[in-house]
Design a protein around this motif. Structure first.
Motif, mmCIF file in Angstrom:
data_model
loop_
_atom_site.group_PDB
_atom_site.id
_atom_site.type_symbol
_atom_site.label_atom_id
_atom_site.label_comp_id
_atom_site.label_asym_id
_atom_site.label_seq_id
_atom_site.Cartn_x
_atom_site.Cartn_y
_atom_site.Cartn_z
ATOM 1 N N GLY A 123 4.635 61.758 28.452
ATOM 2 C CA GLY A 123 4.842 61.345 27.066
ATOM 3 C C GLY A 123 3.621 60.778 26.389
ATOM 4 O O GLY A 123 3.730 60.136 25.344
ATOM 5 N N LYS A 124 2.424 61.023 26.937
ATOM 6 C CA LYS A 124 1.194 60.468 26.360
ATOM 7 C C LYS A 124 0.971 60.960 24.931
ATOM 8 O O LYS A 124 0.724 60.174 24.011
ATOM 9 N N SER A 125 1.011 62.268 24.737
ATOM 10 C CA SER A 125 0.726 62.821 23.415
ATOM 11 C C SER A 125 1.810 62.481 22.404
ATOM 12 O O SER A 125 1.528 62.297 21.220
ATOM 13 N N THR A 126 3.056 62.386 22.865
ATOM 14 C CA THR A 126 4.135 61.976 21.964
ATOM 15 C C THR A 126 3.888 60.571 21.442
ATOM 16 O O THR A 126 4.013 60.300 20.240
ATOM 17 N N LEU A 127 3.499 59.655 22.342
ATOM 18 C CA LEU A 127 3.180 58.300 21.916
ATOM 19 C C LEU A 127 1.947 58.284 21.020
ATOM 20 O O LEU A 127 1.897 57.565 20.020
ATOM 21 N N PHE A 128 0.958 59.085 21.378
ATOM 22 C CA PHE A 128 -0.266 59.135 20.584
ATOM 23 C C PHE A 128 0.033 59.579 19.158
ATOM 24 O O PHE A 128 -0.474 59.003 18.188
ATOM 25 N N ASN A 129 0.856 60.614 19.005
ATOM 26 C CA ASN A 129 1.201 61.095 17.668
ATOM 27 C C ASN A 129 1.868 60.012 16.840
ATOM 28 O O ASN A 129 1.569 59.837 15.653
ATOM 29 N N ALA A 130 2.783 59.282 17.472
ATOM 30 C CA ALA A 130 3.475 58.215 16.753
ATOM 31 C C ALA A 130 2.529 57.062 16.435
ATOM 32 O O ALA A 130 2.613 56.448 15.370
ATOM 33 N N LEU A 131 1.595 56.778 17.350
ATOM 34 C CA LEU A 131 0.638 55.697 17.147
ATOM 35 C C LEU A 131 -0.292 55.963 15.970
ATOM 36 O O LEU A 131 -0.516 55.111 15.119
ATOM 37 N N PRO A 189 -3.571 40.610 -3.375
ATOM 38 C CA PRO A 189 -4.830 41.345 -3.559
ATOM 39 C C PRO A 189 -4.615 42.756 -4.087
ATOM 40 O O PRO A 189 -3.505 43.299 -4.040
ATOM 41 N N ASP A 190 -5.706 43.346 -4.567
ATOM 42 C CA ASP A 190 -5.660 44.745 -5.002
ATOM 43 C C ASP A 190 -5.596 45.695 -3.810
ATOM 44 O O ASP A 190 -5.079 46.809 -3.925
ATOM 45 N N ARG A 191 -6.144 45.256 -2.680
ATOM 46 C CA ARG A 191 -6.221 46.133 -1.512
ATOM 47 C C ARG A 191 -5.983 45.326 -0.242
ATOM 48 O O ARG A 191 -6.356 44.151 -0.166
ATOM 49 N N VAL A 192 -5.367 45.974 0.744
ATOM 50 C CA VAL A 192 -5.124 45.353 2.046
ATOM 51 C C VAL A 192 -5.763 46.231 3.120
ATOM 52 O O VAL A 192 -5.503 47.442 3.161
ATOM 53 N N VAL A 193 -6.582 45.631 3.975
ATOM 54 C CA VAL A 193 -7.257 46.385 5.036
ATOM 55 C C VAL A 193 -6.934 45.729 6.382
ATOM 56 O O VAL A 193 -7.469 44.668 6.710
ATOM 57 N N PRO A 194 -6.034 46.329 7.165
ATOM 58 C CA PRO A 194 -5.692 45.754 8.474
ATOM 59 C C PRO A 194 -6.786 46.011 9.506
ATOM 60 O O PRO A 194 -7.677 46.853 9.311
ATOM 61 N N ALA A 195 -6.697 45.290 10.626
ATOM 62 C CA ALA A 195 -7.523 45.613 11.787
ATOM 63 C C ALA A 195 -7.029 46.931 12.380
ATOM 64 O O ALA A 195 -5.874 47.330 12.163
ATOM 65 N N THR A 196 -7.886 47.601 13.104
ATOM 66 C CA THR A 196 -7.521 48.885 13.706
ATOM 67 C C THR A 196 -7.925 48.931 15.175
ATOM 68 O O THR A 196 -8.802 48.193 15.620
ATOM 69 N N VAL A 197 -7.246 49.794 15.904
ATOM 70 C CA VAL A 197 -7.605 50.109 17.288
ATOM 71 C C VAL A 197 -7.713 51.618 17.409
ATOM 72 O O VAL A 197 -6.846 52.350 16.903
ATOM 73 N N GLU A 198 -8.757 52.088 18.062
ATOM 74 C CA GLU A 198 -8.916 53.525 18.295
ATOM 75 C C GLU A 198 -8.231 53.901 19.605
ATOM 76 O O GLU A 198 -8.488 53.297 20.646
ATOM 77 N N PHE A 199 -7.345 54.882 19.532
ATOM 78 C CA PHE A 199 -6.662 55.382 20.727
ATOM 79 C C PHE A 199 -7.158 56.787 21.059
ATOM 80 O O PHE A 199 -7.369 57.605 20.161
ATOM 81 N N VAL A 200 -7.356 57.028 22.342
ATOM 82 C CA VAL A 200 -7.835 58.325 22.828
ATOM 83 C C VAL A 200 -6.798 58.899 23.783
ATOM 84 O O VAL A 200 -6.490 58.293 24.816
ATOM 85 N N ASP A 201 -6.242 60.047 23.433
ATOM 86 C CA ASP A 201 -5.243 60.729 24.263
ATOM 87 C C ASP A 201 -5.977 61.627 25.245
ATOM 88 O O ASP A 201 -6.592 62.622 24.861
ATOM 89 N N ILE A 202 -5.933 61.256 26.528
ATOM 90 C CA ILE A 202 -6.751 61.919 27.549
ATOM 91 C C ILE A 202 -5.888 62.841 28.402
ATOM 92 O O ILE A 202 -4.719 62.568 28.656
ATOM 93 N N ALA A 208 8.755 58.529 18.103
ATOM 94 C CA ALA A 208 8.413 59.740 17.359
ATOM 95 C C ALA A 208 9.379 59.939 16.198
ATOM 96 O O ALA A 208 8.979 60.360 15.100
ATOM 97 N N GLU A 209 10.662 59.622 16.448
ATOM 98 C CA GLU A 209 11.656 59.756 15.377
ATOM 99 C C GLU A 209 11.417 58.721 14.285
ATOM 100 O O GLU A 209 11.489 59.028 13.089
ATOM 101 N N ILE A 210 11.115 57.477 14.678
ATOM 102 C CA ILE A 210 10.850 56.413 13.707
ATOM 103 C C ILE A 210 9.662 56.778 12.820
ATOM 104 O O ILE A 210 9.677 56.553 11.600
ATOM 105 N N ALA A 211 8.616 57.348 13.440
ATOM 106 C CA ALA A 211 7.402 57.664 12.700
ATOM 107 C C ALA A 211 7.639 58.671 11.583
ATOM 108 O O ALA A 211 6.873 58.724 10.612
ATOM 109 N N ARG A 212 8.711 59.466 11.694
ATOM 110 C CA ARG A 212 8.991 60.489 10.679
ATOM 111 C C ARG A 212 9.832 59.953 9.520
ATOM 112 O O ARG A 212 10.029 60.644 8.526
#
Length: 366
Positions: free
Chosen positions: A14-22, A60-73, A245-249
């Protein structure tokens, strides 16, 4: 470069499924091994209630959250350290990430093949752990041999490398990952040159069915994984890739209704993202004004000038002072002027270590 977290595990866990939702990056997910060959890279926003509260106060006019880069290996199989499957590619990709999320299949589904034909979470974990450790042992043994040769000429650096390699190789051969060894900062820095796979911090993601999700850590397979993780001084996040994956849609409103129907307060991915963020040992400071409210991720123990440099290099070079308030004070009092009036705005100098949740305004001159 952004700090990155590698999503690893056996094929079809389920790595790629989680990655897509992430990341909503559209990585291909399919029911056959080695669907992912080249690593997919995506960026996920870090959910932060503190920033949400600041936004409500500041508007504010704009909101910029922190981010994390994920790599699906690519998925790993037994024998990867000897080149089986896509082993060499898989292991080289892991070397390039800062931390690991190990996705472990705890669900049973006859429609999704398991690479070994049997769902056994602890056996799956052992396969991955063994292959990573075997590759690390190869790396240390090769470096040890080179250090022995060059240290004979009196090279001080090679002597230090020889000592640390000799120290770690025995426990590694007994099955101890490098992250669990009691090493000094100097020894870890020396071993850092080898980019060892088992030195990276790890988080386990137990991928479960909807029925198992309700049981959480009480589920038998999940509980076994939790016990193993505690032995490894690691955490487990229980998550259902299919549900995420369902929530993300869904739209935001539909997400709320769907989560409520499951008895959940937030998507499991939020917990996973925050846990991965913590795994990188990052803290967050904020800048807050009418133009934007932004979350800035920095390594723990970062000084004020270095934190200013995250915004712009000129801020670090010309640093004068930092005006600091706690996010709770700004939210409770409603404005920066009210915080000042209460005497809760502090002026900090170059030695100040920025704390998690600080709201900071930097003064500088170039």
């Amino acid at each position: 470069m952004p700090l990155s977290v590698g999503i690893v595990g056996l094929p079809n866990v389920g790595k790629s499924t989680l990655f897509n939702a992430l990341s909503d990056a559209g990585a291909e997910a399919a029911n056959y091994p080695f669907c992912t060959i080249e690593p997919n890279v995506g960026v996920a926003f870090v959910p932060d209630p503190r920033q949400d509260a600041l936004v409500r106060v500041v508007g504010p006019d704009r909101v910029v959250p922190a981010t994390v880069e994920f790599v699906d290996i690519a998925g790993l199989v037994k024998g990867a350290s000897q080149g089986e499957g896509l082993g060499n590619q898989f292991l080289s990709h892991i070397r390039n990430v800062d931390a690991i999320v190990h996705v472990v299949r705890c669900f049973v589904d006859d429609n999704v093949v398991h690479v070994s034909g049997l769902v056994d979470p602890l056996a799956d974990v052992q396969t991955i752990d063994t292959e990573l450790l075997l590759r690390d042992i190869q790396s240390v043994e090769q470096r040890l041999e080179r250090a022995r040769k060059h240290s004979k000429g009196g090279d001080a650096e090679e002597k230090r490398m020889l000592a640390v390699c000799e120290r770690v190789i025995a426990p590694m051969n007994r099955g101890e990952p490098v992250r669990r060894l009691a090493l000094s900062d100097e020894e870890r820095e020396l071993l850092g040159q080898l980019t060892l796979l088992t030195a990276k911090p790890v988080l386990y993601a137990a991928n479960v069915s909807e029925a198992q999700l309700a049981a959480g850590e009480r589920d038998n397979d999940v509980h076994k994984l939790v016990v193993h993780a505690h032995e490894q001084r690691a955490q487990v996040v229980v998550i259902s890739g299919a549900i995420e994956a369902e929530i993300a849609r869904l739209s935001v409103e539909d997400q709320r209704e769907f989560l409520a129907s499951l008895g959940l307060e937030e998507p499991g991915l939020h917990r996973l993202i925050r846990s991965a963020y913590a795994l990188l040992d990052l803290v967050t400071f904020f800048t807050a004004g009418k133009q934007e409210v932004r979350a800035w991720p920095i390594p723990r123990e970062t000084t004020a000038p270095a934190a200013a440099g995250k915004i712009h290099s000129d801020f670090e070079r010309g640093f004068i002072r930092a005006e600091v308030m706690r996010w709770t004070d700004l939210v409770e009092l409603g404005s920066e002027s009210a915080v000042k009036a209460k005497g809760l705005l502090r002026l900090e100098g170059k030695d100040y270590v920025v704390q998690d949740g600080d709201v900071v305004h930097f003064r500088f001159a170039v």
